[in-house]
Scaffold this motif. Structure first.
Motif, PDB file in Angstrom:
ATOM      1  N   LEU A  15       0.830  -1.202   0.000  1.00  0.00           N
ATOM      2  CA  LEU A  15       0.000   0.000   0.000  1.00  0.00           C
ATOM      3  C   LEU A  15       0.866   1.253   0.000  1.00  0.00           C
ATOM      4  O   LEU A  15       0.602   2.210  -0.740  1.00  0.00           O
ATOM      5  N   ARG A  16       1.918   1.260   0.801  1.00  0.00           N
ATOM      6  CA  ARG A  16       2.824   2.408   0.837  1.00  0.00           C
ATOM      7  C   ARG A  16       3.520   2.605  -0.504  1.00  0.00           C
ATOM      8  O   ARG A  16       3.690   3.736  -0.974  1.00  0.00           O
ATOM      9  N   ILE A  17       3.935   1.512  -1.129  1.00  0.00           N
ATOM     10  CA  ILE A  17       4.564   1.611  -2.449  1.00  0.00           C
ATOM     11  C   ILE A  17       3.587   2.219  -3.456  1.00  0.00           C
ATOM     12  O   ILE A  17       3.939   3.109  -4.239  1.00  0.00           O
ATOM     13  N   SER A  67      13.212   3.786  -0.764  1.00  0.00           N
ATOM     14  CA  SER A  67      14.277   2.793  -0.730  1.00  0.00           C
ATOM     15  C   SER A  67      13.816   1.690   0.217  1.00  0.00           C
ATOM     16  O   SER A  67      12.865   1.874   0.989  1.00  0.00           O
ATOM     17  N   THR A  68      14.475   0.543   0.168  1.00  0.00           N
ATOM     18  CA  THR A  68      14.085  -0.549   1.061  1.00  0.00           C
ATOM     19  C   THR A  68      14.221  -0.133   2.520  1.00  0.00           C
ATOM     20  O   THR A  68      13.354  -0.440   3.362  1.00  0.00           O
ATOM     21  N   SER A  69      15.271   0.603   2.848  1.00  0.00           N
ATOM     22  CA  SER A  69      15.471   1.024   4.238  1.00  0.00           C
ATOM     23  C   SER A  69      14.398   2.020   4.671  1.00  0.00           C
ATOM     24  O   SER A  69      13.903   1.954   5.803  1.00  0.00           O
ATOM     25  N   GLU A  70      14.010   2.935   3.769  1.00  0.00           N
ATOM     26  CA  GLU A  70      12.949   3.893   4.099  1.00  0.00           C
ATOM     27  C   GLU A  70      11.616   3.190   4.300  1.00  0.00           C
ATOM     28  O   GLU A  70      10.858   3.510   5.225  1.00  0.00           O
ATOM     29  N   SER A 105      15.324  -3.666   7.779  1.00  0.00           N
ATOM     30  CA  SER A 105      15.399  -3.977   6.348  1.00  0.00           C
ATOM     31  C   SER A 105      15.524  -5.476   6.120  1.00  0.00           C
ATOM     32  O   SER A 105      14.905  -6.037   5.207  1.00  0.00           O
ATOM     33  N   ARG A 106      16.314  -6.130   6.966  1.00  0.00           N
ATOM     34  CA  ARG A 106      16.493  -7.575   6.827  1.00  0.00           C
ATOM     35  C   ARG A 106      15.162  -8.306   7.031  1.00  0.00           C
ATOM     36  O   ARG A 106      14.824  -9.232   6.281  1.00  0.00           O
ATOM     37  N   SER A 123      12.141  -9.388  -3.952  1.00  0.00           N
ATOM     38  CA  SER A 123      12.647  -8.393  -3.009  1.00  0.00           C
ATOM     39  C   SER A 123      11.693  -7.200  -2.986  1.00  0.00           C
ATOM     40  O   SER A 123      10.906  -7.003  -3.915  1.00  0.00           O
ATOM     41  N   PRO A 124      11.756  -6.367  -1.956  1.00  0.00           N
ATOM     42  CA  PRO A 124      10.921  -5.159  -1.947  1.00  0.00           C
ATOM     43  C   PRO A 124      11.171  -4.265  -3.155  1.00  0.00           C
ATOM     44  O   PRO A 124      10.229  -3.719  -3.736  1.00  0.00           O
ATOM     45  N   SER A 125      12.429  -4.116  -3.560  1.00  0.00           N
ATOM     46  CA  SER A 125      12.738  -3.232  -4.694  1.00  0.00           C
ATOM     47  C   SER A 125      12.196  -3.807  -5.999  1.00  0.00           C
ATOM     48  O   SER A 125      11.661  -3.065  -6.841  1.00  0.00           O
ATOM     49  N   ALA A 126      12.309  -5.125  -6.191  1.00  0.00           N
ATOM     50  CA  ALA A 126      11.783  -5.748  -7.407  1.00  0.00           C
ATOM     51  C   ALA A 126      10.262  -5.657  -7.441  1.00  0.00           C
ATOM     52  O   ALA A 126       9.654  -5.451  -8.507  1.00  0.00           O
ATOM     53  N   THR A 127       9.638  -5.798  -6.285  1.00  0.00           N
ATOM     54  CA  THR A 127       8.176  -5.677  -6.206  1.00  0.00           C
ATOM     55  C   THR A 127       7.741  -4.264  -6.560  1.00  0.00           C
ATOM     56  O   THR A 127       6.785  -4.060  -7.313  1.00  0.00           O
ATOM     57  N   ALA A 128       8.442  -3.279  -6.004  1.00  0.00           N
ATOM     58  CA  ALA A 128       8.103  -1.887  -6.290  1.00  0.00           C
ATOM     59  C   ALA A 128       8.239  -1.582  -7.776  1.00  0.00           C
ATOM     60  O   ALA A 128       7.396  -0.891  -8.364  1.00  0.00           O
TER      61      ALA A 128
END
Length: 331
Positions: A228-230, A239-242, A251-252, A265-270
């Motif tokens: 939802l945030r993405i 970023s993943t950390s944010e 993050s882990r 990964s979160p980045s690939a999903t975004a």
């Protein structure tokens, strides 16, 4: 003396507490604009009334109130009863008098329409058993949590299944209303209403909601919140950390949740979410590729084109041309 003209389309509205004003307004304005050839908003060919068991104004989620103009009686006086839902909490529930009225309407053969979260209330009343229904992608998981045995459709703007019609709300309400105007008054009346509302053309039920790709559905509460945030920040991606910090996890830990739930990964999903939105904009709008790249959070058009080409096997401009060629051939 001439007998009064009987409207071809009569609609009764039930507004849930804290109902969604945009869903109601978009629907009723299509009726208003189709009702009168002279554009004086006279309810000649269409008629609409807000129904109430108390006569008290209904307060929308935005705080604006609508005064009812008819009691709950004789559902067969209407061609459709439209239930407009609102915020998903206890204050949005409707009383037993409304539930009984909806059941009586169904027993009398009057089609029922659920706008926005009105579909939740129809299901609570036991009026969606054996029917397909549409729910906004935003509330898909909420629906699954509350109800068993019925999987909602969240990749279409509305669903018309016999005498039950449901839609995601918002702008899709205008398209469902236009669908009914087309059915009862003809296509010209429907197109006229849409054009006055600065809507180019009617969308069919199967047109996709601008939401999450279906393969990203998950029951993991952390991943759901992250998705939802993405979705809410496509133009300026986390970023993943944010993202992890906004959710109160490391993050882990976020990486583990995504890998377990989606195998991504979160980045690939975004990136997948941003590309899905970009694809929709390419197909359905005339916005420039540069503008679409900016809107969906890519650094520049070149970066966007490379990423899109890797996914689709062709550049965004070529993809748009191919889609339009296919659409013209179908026509």
């Amino acid at each position: 003396m001439k007998a009064p003209r009987i409207p071809k389309l009569r609609v009764g509205f039930i507004l849930a507490p804290r109902f969604t004003l945009s869903a109601f307004a978009n629907f009723v304005d299509i009726l208003r604009l189709a009702a009168d050839d002279d554009d004086r908003s006279r309810p000649i060919r269409c008629q609409w009334q807000v129904l109430s068991d108390t006569g008290h104004p209904a307060r929308s989620s935005s705080g604006i109130e609508i005064r009812p103009d008819a009691p709950l009686s004789r559902p067969k006086d209407y061609d459709y009863i439209v239930l407009v839902g609102g915020l998903l909490n206890e204050q949005s529930r409707i009383g037993p008098e409304y539930m009984d009225f909806l059941r009586l309407a169904a027993e009398s053969g009057v089609p029922l329409v659920g706008l926005c979260t009105g579909v939740f209330l129809l299901h609570e009343a036991g009026l969606l058993d054996g029917y397909k229904c549409c729910v906004s992608w935003f509330h898909h998981e909420d629906f699954l949590e509350q109800f068993e045995g019925l999987t909602p459709i969240s990749d279409q703007i509305f669903v018309a299944d016999r005498d039950r019609l449901t839609c995601a709300g918002g702008a899709s309400s205008s398209h469902l209303a236009a669908f009914l105007v087309d059915r009862h008054l003809g296509r010209a009346a429907a197109q006229k209403s849409l054009h006055i509302m600065i809507i180019d053309e009617a969308q069919v039920a199967e047109n996709p909601q601008p939401g999450l790709p279906l393969e990203l559905r998950t029951q993991d509460p952390i991943v759901r919140k992250a998705l939802l945030r993405i979705q809410q920040r496509l133009q300026n991606p986390y970023s993943t950390s944010e993202l992890a910090k906004s959710l109160g996890v490391s993050s882990r830990s976020l990486e583990r949740h995504f890998q377990s739930a989606l195998k991504l990964s979160p980045s690939a999903t975004a990136q997948r979410i941003r590309l899905a939105r970009a694809k929709s904009l390419i197909e359905r709008t005339d916005r420039t590729i540069t503008d679409i790249a900016h809107t969906t959070g890519f650094s520049d058009a070149a970066h966007f084109s490379r990423t899109f080409s890797k996914l689709e096997g062709m550049a965004p401009a070529a993809y748009r041309a191919a889609r339009r060629s296919t659409s013209q051939d179908a026509d």
